[in-house]
Write a protein that holds these residues in place. Sequence first.
Motif, PDB file in Angstrom:
ATOM      1  N   GLU A 127       3.975   3.664 -16.720  1.00  0.00           N
ATOM      2  CA  GLU A 127       4.865   2.723 -16.039  1.00  0.00           C
ATOM      3  C   GLU A 127       6.315   3.063 -16.365  1.00  0.00           C
ATOM      4  O   GLU A 127       6.677   3.277 -17.524  1.00  0.00           O
ATOM      5  CB  GLU A 127       4.555   1.294 -16.479  1.00  0.00           C
ATOM      6  N   ASP A 129      -4.196  -5.596  -8.919  1.00  0.00           N
ATOM      7  CA  ASP A 129      -4.591  -6.238 -10.176  1.00  0.00           C
ATOM      8  C   ASP A 129      -5.332  -5.194 -11.010  1.00  0.00           C
ATOM      9  O   ASP A 129      -6.435  -4.767 -10.656  1.00  0.00           O
ATOM     10  CB  ASP A 129      -5.499  -7.430  -9.883  1.00  0.00           C
ATOM     11  N   PRO A 145       8.958  -0.121  -9.258  1.00  0.00           N
ATOM     12  CA  PRO A 145       7.853  -0.980  -8.824  1.00  0.00           C
ATOM     13  C   PRO A 145       6.575  -0.224  -8.459  1.00  0.00           C
ATOM     14  O   PRO A 145       5.545  -0.849  -8.230  1.00  0.00           O
ATOM     15  CB  PRO A 145       8.423  -1.665  -7.578  1.00  0.00           C
ATOM     16  N   TYR A 146       6.652   1.115  -8.416  1.00  0.00           N
ATOM     17  CA  TYR A 146       5.514   1.878  -7.914  1.00  0.00           C
ATOM     18  C   TYR A 146       4.548   2.286  -9.020  1.00  0.00           C
ATOM     19  O   TYR A 146       4.959   2.557 -10.152  1.00  0.00           O
ATOM     20  CB  TYR A 146       6.003   3.130  -7.189  1.00  0.00           C
ATOM     21  N   TRP A 167      -6.689  -4.730  -4.624  1.00  0.00           N
ATOM     22  CA  TRP A 167      -5.463  -4.117  -4.091  1.00  0.00           C
ATOM     23  C   TRP A 167      -5.185  -4.700  -2.709  1.00  0.00           C
ATOM     24  O   TRP A 167      -5.995  -4.582  -1.801  1.00  0.00           O
ATOM     25  CB  TRP A 167      -5.636  -2.599  -4.021  1.00  0.00           C
ATOM     26  N   THR A 168      -4.022  -5.332  -2.572  1.00  0.00           N
ATOM     27  CA  THR A 168      -3.581  -5.862  -1.287  1.00  0.00           C
ATOM     28  C   THR A 168      -2.661  -4.837  -0.646  1.00  0.00           C
ATOM     29  O   THR A 168      -1.559  -4.584  -1.148  1.00  0.00           O
ATOM     30  CB  THR A 168      -2.842  -7.197  -1.460  1.00  0.00           C
ATOM     31  N   ARG A 221       2.321  -0.443  -4.973  1.00  0.00           N
ATOM     32  CA  ARG A 221       3.192  -1.171  -5.906  1.00  0.00           C
ATOM     33  C   ARG A 221       2.341  -1.902  -6.940  1.00  0.00           C
ATOM     34  O   ARG A 221       1.254  -2.389  -6.636  1.00  0.00           O
ATOM     35  CB  ARG A 221       4.060  -2.182  -5.143  1.00  0.00           C
ATOM     36  N   ARG A 222       2.865  -1.984  -8.110  1.00  0.00           N
ATOM     37  CA  ARG A 222       2.137  -2.658  -9.199  1.00  0.00           C
ATOM     38  C   ARG A 222       1.893  -4.131  -8.879  1.00  0.00           C
ATOM     39  O   ARG A 222       0.886  -4.703  -9.284  1.00  0.00           O
ATOM     40  CB  ARG A 222       2.889  -2.506 -10.515  1.00  0.00           C
ATOM     41  N   GLU A 223       2.793  -4.736  -8.144  1.00  0.00           N
ATOM     42  CA  GLU A 223       2.622  -6.151  -7.816  1.00  0.00           C
ATOM     43  C   GLU A 223       1.492  -6.371  -6.808  1.00  0.00           C
ATOM     44  O   GLU A 223       1.004  -7.493  -6.643  1.00  0.00           O
ATOM     45  CB  GLU A 223       3.925  -6.716  -7.252  1.00  0.00           C
ATOM     46  N   ASP A 224       1.074  -5.296  -6.134  1.00  0.00           N
ATOM     47  CA  ASP A 224       0.022  -5.423  -5.112  1.00  0.00           C
ATOM     48  C   ASP A 224      -1.375  -5.129  -5.644  1.00  0.00           C
ATOM     49  O   ASP A 224      -2.352  -5.272  -4.900  1.00  0.00           O
ATOM     50  CB  ASP A 224       0.315  -4.477  -3.935  1.00  0.00           C
ATOM     51  N   ASP A 275      13.874   4.409  -9.355  1.00  0.00           N
ATOM     52  CA  ASP A 275      13.102   3.444  -8.576  1.00  0.00           C
ATOM     53  C   ASP A 275      12.337   4.088  -7.433  1.00  0.00           C
ATOM     54  O   ASP A 275      11.998   3.426  -6.450  1.00  0.00           O
ATOM     55  CB  ASP A 275      14.035   2.363  -8.017  1.00  0.00           C
TER      56      ASP A 275
END
Length: 414
Positions: free
Chosen positions: A295, A259, A300-301, A265-266, A254-257, A308
Motif C-alpha cells: 500500500e 474488502d 487509492p489504488y 469487490w464492487t 481501488r482499495r475502497e472498492d 497517486d
Amino acid sequence: MPAPRSLLKPFEKTATTDIPNPKKRLVVFDPATTGLAVLVTPRGAKTYTVVARAPSGKQVWKEIGKPGEISIDQARERARIAVPRIKAGEATPLPPETPVAPPETFRKVSDDFLALYVKNKERPLRSAYEIERQFKTHLWPRWEKRVFVDIKRRDIAQMLDEVERDSGASMADHLLATLSKLMTWYAGRDDDYTSPIIRGMRRTKPSERKRKRMLSDDEIRLVWKAAGEAGVFGAIVKTCLLSAQRRDKVRLMRREDVDMETGRWTIPSEAREKANAGEITLPPLAVAVLKSCKEVKGNPYVFAVSKDKAFNGFSKDKVALDAAIAKANGGKALEPWVIHDLRRTAKSLMSRAGVRPDISERVLGHVIHGVEGVYDRHPYEAEKAEALHKLAGLVTLILNPPKGNVVPMARGAA
C-alpha cells in the motif's frame, strides 16, 4: 512563358525588369488601372504607388507594395481598393488585413480531440487510456508538427505499412480506427475538410481480428511462476486470470472498492459502459494476491505506483515477463499472447470446472441478450462467487497437479 522584354508595355517593363538607376525619380503609370504607378528612386528602389486627390483637394501618394513581393495583378487589385479610399478621405489606402490564424498542427487537433471527445468529463470513452497511448507511441512521434489538413491518404498508408511491419496488422488497424474517429470528428467542425480515410485501408478482415488464443495448463504454470517475480505487474496478471475481469478494471481497482477480508469487490460503472460484473466475491487465492501488493500512502489504488497513480507500464513489463517465461522454458518463448487472453482462458476454465455458461457470462460482465437480459434482474451474487471459487480451485489444481499428471513442455535449444 513570360513575354519578351521588347513586347512589354512601359509600366510592366519597369515593374518586372532591371533598369539603370535614373538620375531623378521615375514614375510610370499603368494605363490599365486608374491611379496606379511604378515609382523608381535614383537609388533603384521600386514601389507600386497610387495617386489620388483627397477631399481637401490635395494630391496624395501612397505606397501599396513592392515589385517582387506582389504581382502586377495583385498591385492592380490593391489600387482599385486604395484609390477610392484616398478620395473618401481614409487615412490609409488599404484596410487593415484580418490576421490569418496559423494552420492547426496534428498535435493541436489531436489534443482537442482527446480533451473534448475522448476524455470528455461528462461521457469519457472507456478506451481513452488506449487511444491516448496510441497518440503518444505511434502518431505524435511521426506527425506532431505536421499541418493536420496536409496529412493525406498516402501518409496514412505509409504509417500503417510501418506499424504492420513492426507491431502487426491488428495494431495497424487499431491506429486506423483511432485516426478515422479523429478525422471524422474534425470534419464535423470544418466546412472544407474531408477525411482521407476510405474503405479498404484495413490490414485484416473482421473475422481475422477475433482472437482465439487461450493458455494451456503448461502455459498457465509458466506464466504464474514468472508473474510471481514480476512485482505489481505480475499481481495484475494473476488477478486478471482469477477474476476474469478486463485489464483496466483490474488495473484501476481501488482499495475502497474491495474488502480484503471477504474478497467482495464492487466494480464501478463507467460512462458509455454497456455492462460489467457489478459486485463479485473474489476467492481467497485472489485476495492473497491483492494483499501482497504494497500500500502506497495517499494512493487509492491496489496496484499502486508512486504518488497517486495506478500501474500503467504494460508494454515494457509484458516484454520482461515474456523474456522471463522463455528463460524458464529453456529459451522457448510462448506463442504470442496478450493480457486479454487471460480473460478468455478464465471463461474456458470455468466451463471446464462445470460453471453454467450464463453464470460465467455474468462473471465476465457481458451483456445478457434477449428476453433473459431484459426480464431477469437477479444479481446472481452467490452464483458468481461460486463460479470464481471453482475457477480458483481449478487454477490451484493446474499449478499443483497430482504427481504423474504433468507432461513437461519440450525444451528449446539453449
